[in-house]
Design an enzyme around this catalytic site. Structure first.
Site, short mmCIF file in Angstrom:
data_model
loop_
_atom_site.label_atom_id
_atom_site.label_comp_id
_atom_site.label_asym_id
_atom_site.label_seq_id
_atom_site.Cartn_x
_atom_site.Cartn_y
_atom_site.Cartn_z
N ILE A 10 0.94 -1.33 0.19
CA ILE A 10 0.33 -0.11 0.22
C ILE A 10 0.72 1.26 -0.10
N THR A 11 1.94 1.10 0.66
CA THR A 11 3.06 2.44 0.60
C THR A 11 3.64 2.64 -0.57
N GLN A 13 4.17 2.97 -5.21
CA GLN A 13 3.61 3.83 -6.24
C GLN A 13 2.23 3.29 -6.49
N ASP A 57 3.41 -8.85 7.20
CA ASP A 57 4.61 -8.84 6.29
C ASP A 57 4.48 -10.17 5.48
N LEU A 79 0.61 -6.51 -4.21
CA LEU A 79 1.58 -5.53 -5.02
C LEU A 79 2.83 -5.66 -3.91
N ALA A 81 6.40 -6.05 -2.68
CA ALA A 81 7.56 -6.65 -2.95
C ALA A 81 8.95 -5.79 -3.19
N SER A 83 11.10 -4.30 -5.50
CA SER A 83 10.82 -3.99 -6.78
C SER A 83 11.92 -3.43 -7.62
N SER A 135 5.25 -9.31 -13.66
CA SER A 135 6.10 -8.32 -14.40
C SER A 135 6.78 -8.77 -15.61
N GLU A 137 9.41 -8.08 -16.48
CA GLU A 137 10.92 -8.36 -16.57
C GLU A 137 10.97 -10.21 -16.61
N TYR A 159 15.05 -11.22 -9.43
CA TYR A 159 13.94 -10.25 -9.46
C TYR A 159 12.95 -10.98 -10.36
P1 NAP Z 1 7.23 -0.10 -5.07
O1 NAP Z 1 6.62 1.32 -5.10
O2 NAP Z 1 8.50 -0.53 -4.87
O3 NAP Z 1 6.23 -0.64 -3.73
C1 NAP Z 1 6.45 -1.85 -3.07
C2 NAP Z 1 5.86 -1.99 -1.89
O4 NAP Z 1 6.09 -3.27 -1.62
C3 NAP Z 1 5.81 -1.07 -0.69
O5 NAP Z 1 4.72 -0.68 -0.31
C4 NAP Z 1 6.61 -1.90 0.35
O6 NAP Z 1 6.36 -1.58 1.65
C5 NAP Z 1 6.16 -3.17 0.12
N1 NAP Z 1 6.88 -4.42 0.45
C6 NAP Z 1 8.32 -4.46 0.39
N2 NAP Z 1 8.57 -5.43 1.29
C7 NAP Z 1 7.55 -6.15 1.96
C8 NAP Z 1 7.23 -7.00 2.72
N3 NAP Z 1 8.34 -8.01 3.29
N4 NAP Z 1 5.89 -7.32 3.39
C9 NAP Z 1 5.07 -6.52 3.00
N5 NAP Z 1 5.30 -5.65 1.76
C10 NAP Z 1 6.42 -5.23 1.42
O7 NAP Z 1 6.43 -1.12 -6.33
P2 NAP Z 1 5.50 -0.55 -7.32
O8 NAP Z 1 5.93 0.32 -8.40
O9 NAP Z 1 4.30 -0.03 -6.46
O10 NAP Z 1 4.90 -2.07 -7.74
C11 NAP Z 1 3.88 -2.79 -7.28
C12 NAP Z 1 4.10 -4.24 -7.63
O11 NAP Z 1 4.03 -4.38 -8.82
C13 NAP Z 1 5.36 -4.69 -7.11
O12 NAP Z 1 5.18 -6.18 -6.79
C14 NAP Z 1 6.26 -4.85 -8.60
O13 NAP Z 1 7.30 -5.71 -8.23
C15 NAP Z 1 5.35 -4.88 -9.50
N6 NAP Z 1 5.72 -4.44 -10.75
C16 NAP Z 1 5.83 -3.16 -10.94
C17 NAP Z 1 5.92 -2.36 -12.17
C18 NAP Z 1 6.33 -1.09 -12.32
O14 NAP Z 1 6.72 -0.62 -13.32
N7 NAP Z 1 5.80 -0.21 -11.29
C19 NAP Z 1 5.89 -3.46 -13.27
C20 NAP Z 1 5.56 -4.74 -13.16
C21 NAP Z 1 5.49 -5.32 -11.69
P3 NAP Z 1 7.24 -0.70 2.72
O15 NAP Z 1 6.90 0.58 2.86
O16 NAP Z 1 7.20 -1.52 3.79
O17 NAP Z 1 8.73 -0.79 2.19
O1 G4F Z 2 13.72 2.01 -14.15
P1 G4F Z 2 14.22 0.66 -14.18
O2 G4F Z 2 15.23 0.56 -13.16
O3 G4F Z 2 13.29 -0.29 -14.19
P2 G4F Z 2 13.33 -1.97 -14.74
O4 G4F Z 2 14.60 -2.61 -14.06
O5 G4F Z 2 12.87 -2.12 -15.88
O6 G4F Z 2 12.16 -2.26 -13.58
C1 G4F Z 2 11.00 -1.97 -13.36
O7 G4F Z 2 10.16 -2.38 -14.33
C2 G4F Z 2 9.72 -3.67 -14.25
C3 G4F Z 2 8.86 -4.20 -15.13
O8 G4F Z 2 9.33 -4.58 -16.30
C4 G4F Z 2 9.13 -4.10 -12.77
F1 G4F Z 2 8.95 -5.51 -12.69
C5 G4F Z 2 10.30 -3.68 -11.83
O9 G4F Z 2 9.57 -3.61 -10.42
C6 G4F Z 2 10.50 -2.19 -11.95
O10 G4F Z 2 9.24 -1.31 -11.65
O11 G4F Z 2 15.34 0.62 -15.24
C7 G4F Z 2 14.83 0.72 -16.48
C8 G4F Z 2 16.01 0.66 -17.54
C9 G4F Z 2 17.03 -0.74 -17.36
O12 G4F Z 2 17.44 -1.24 -18.68
C10 G4F Z 2 18.38 0.19 -16.85
O13 G4F Z 2 19.37 -0.74 -17.15
O14 G4F Z 2 16.92 1.86 -17.28
C11 G4F Z 2 18.30 1.39 -17.35
N1 G4F Z 2 19.00 2.58 -16.70
C12 G4F Z 2 20.04 3.07 -17.22
N2 G4F Z 2 20.55 3.90 -16.48
C13 G4F Z 2 18.83 2.69 -15.23
C14 G4F Z 2 19.68 3.65 -15.15
N3 G4F Z 2 18.08 2.21 -14.54
C15 G4F Z 2 18.18 2.68 -13.13
N4 G4F Z 2 17.39 2.21 -12.29
N5 G4F Z 2 19.10 3.64 -12.98
C16 G4F Z 2 19.77 4.40 -13.60
O15 G4F Z 2 20.69 4.97 -13.42
#
Ligand code: NAP
Ligand code: G4F
Length: 344
Positions: A10-11, A13, A57, A79, A81, A83, A135, A137, A159
């Site tokens: 919940i905390t 994005q 947790d 959600l 993780a 991440s 994901s 990923e 991951y």
């Molecule tokens: P995020 O901003 O990193 O949020 C992750 C959340 O997981 C936080 O609220 C964190 O809470 C919680 N968490 C971490 N460890 C935990 C634990 N042990 N028990 C319970 N909660 C825990 O991630 P997001 O971008 O919102 O993504 C949401 C989900 O979608 C994730 O599972 C991510 O892997 C997946 N996803 C994201 C994307 C993307 O592009 N954003 C794409 C594909 C999949 P704390 O405040 O306690 O740290």
């Molecule tokens: O923004 P990123 O860290 O996202 P990434 O690795 O694609 O993962 C995100 O999307 C996934 C869905 O495909 C989620 F499952 C995952 O939880 C997360 O939300 O990096 C994006 C790209 C990568 O290719 C990385 O190598 O940006 C490239 N990059 C280049 N310079 C960088 C940087 N990434 C980060 N974080 N920081 C850099 O300075």
């Protein structure tokens, strides 16, 4: 009857956008909070006064059982993780425990509280429905472009491997026990609420800080990586829609448009009126041990069956984030000035 939802993460994005969406649909929403004094709880509580919280947790089975028992949800959205992909090479075991085993524990919590297939009462057809945050990923070294629900997984990070386990165990519980358990295979989605460690927000914040004189250079890794980036607010609508279908199924969610990290830099720096080439430094330390070079979604099934469409394209998303960060950095500066002047 008012529907009840439990959200882990919940905390984060997505947690905040999903909670806002579900509240707007008339749900009662509970967020799972971990830790004894989670500093991010008050931030999300301030955003939504109607939100309730329950402790738990993903590392702790009993706490998840207790949370499901307390909330008695109609829908559970997992959600939670770790991440941030690079962290998964440094703390692979922790990431596996939370991102893979945490899914199993949540599914088990639902079964323990509500019976074999998630039905709440013996003979009841009302099942607890479960959404898993899978994901793109998982596609990793992608076998084809664009990627759809049938594309083979080839994860490139611990991951991605953990997410693949979460994906398959969700499908397995659906097939083994008849649970309503689905995965959304979501491509990258961003917003002004995105963590500053992810590349789009790192860029928008960096461009704003450089513009306002707080930072000089922006260090980045691989500028050639290509992603299909969308707006997080659009993607949480798809999560909800997936749990409203008669038959459970997994869906790919993305825009279908490809952009490079270099494009993201160019758009953000243009927006703040700077030439990115004067400020961006390539740092080999930020290049990953195994990169996912290209991701692009084929969401045709999602669009056809869920009626889902994204509302924001990538240039608008990057400009919105850069604009929001200009305001954010300016506010921080005002606050620092007031502190220096002894006003606070
Ligand atoms: P995020 O901003 O990193 O949020 C992750 C959340 O997981 C936080 O609220 C964190 O809470 C919680 N968490 C971490 N460890 C935990 C634990 N042990 N028990 C319970 N909660 C825990 O991630 P997001 O971008 O919102 O993504 C949401 C989900 O979608 C994730 O599972 C991510 O892997 C997946 N996803 C994201 C994307 C993307 O592009 N954003 C794409 C594909 C999949 P704390 O405040 O306690 O740290
Ligand atoms: O923004 P990123 O860290 O996202 P990434 O690795 O694609 O993962 C995100 O999307 C996934 C869905 O495909 C989620 F499952 C995952 O939880 C997360 O939300 O990096 C994006 C790209 C990568 O290719 C990385 O190598 O940006 C490239 N990059 C280049 N310079 C960088 C940087 N990434 C980060 N974080 N920081 C850099 O300075």
């Amino acid at each position: 009857m008012t529907r009840r939802a439990l959200i882990t993460g919940i905390t984060g994005q997505d947690g905040s956008y999903l909670a806002e969406h579900l509240l707007s649909q008339g749900y009662q929403v509970w967020g799972l909070i971990r830790g004894q004094a989670n500093p991010r709880k008050s931030r999300v509580a301030r955003m939504m006064s109607e939100l309730s919280f329950v402790d738990g947790d993903l590392m702790d089975q009993a706490s998840l059982v207790s949370a499901v028992e307390t909330v008695q949800p109609d829908e559970v959205y997992n959600l939670g993780a770790i991440s941030f992909v690079p962290m998964s090479w440094q703390q692979a075991e922790l990431v596996t425990e939370i991102n893979a085993m945490g899914v199993l524990r949540t599914l088990e919590a639902i079964r323990i509280v509500s019976g074999h297939n998630g039905s709440r009462h013996a003979g009841s057809s009302g099942q607890i429905r479960f959404y898993q945050a899978s994901s793109s990923e998982m596609f990793g070294k992608a076998a084809e472009t664009p990627q759809n629900e049938n594309t083979t997984f080839h994860p490139r990070s611990p991951y991605g491997v953990a997410k693949a386990y979460g994906h398959f165990i969700t499908r397995n519980y659906r097939e083994s026990f008849g649970m309503y358990a689905v995965s959304g295979i979501l491509f990258n989605h961003e917003s002004p609420r995105r963590g500053a460690e992810f590349v789009t927000r790192k860029i928008s914040l960096g461009a704003a800080r450089i513009k306002l004189g707080v930072q000089e250079k922006l260090h980045l890794g691989n500028l050639d990586a290509v992603r299909d980036w969308g707006f997080a607010g659009d993607y949480v609508r798809a999560m909800h829609l997936m749990l409203q279908r008669e038959e459970p199924g997994d869906y790919v969610v993305g825009t279908g448009a490809m952009h490079s990290v270099r494009d993201a830099v160019r758009i953000a720096f243009d927006h703040v009126g700077l030439d990115w080439q004067d400020h961006v430094v390539i740092d080999p330390e930020l290049v990953r041990p195994a990169e996912v070079e290209i991701l692009c979604a084929d969401s045709s099934r999602t669009r056809a069956e869920l009626g889902w469409e994204p509302t924001m394209d990538f240039p608008e998303l990057m400009r919105t984030m850069a604009e929001s960060d200009l305001e954010h950095v300016a506010r921080e500066q005002q606050y620092a000035d007031l502190l220096l002047a002894g006003v606070w």
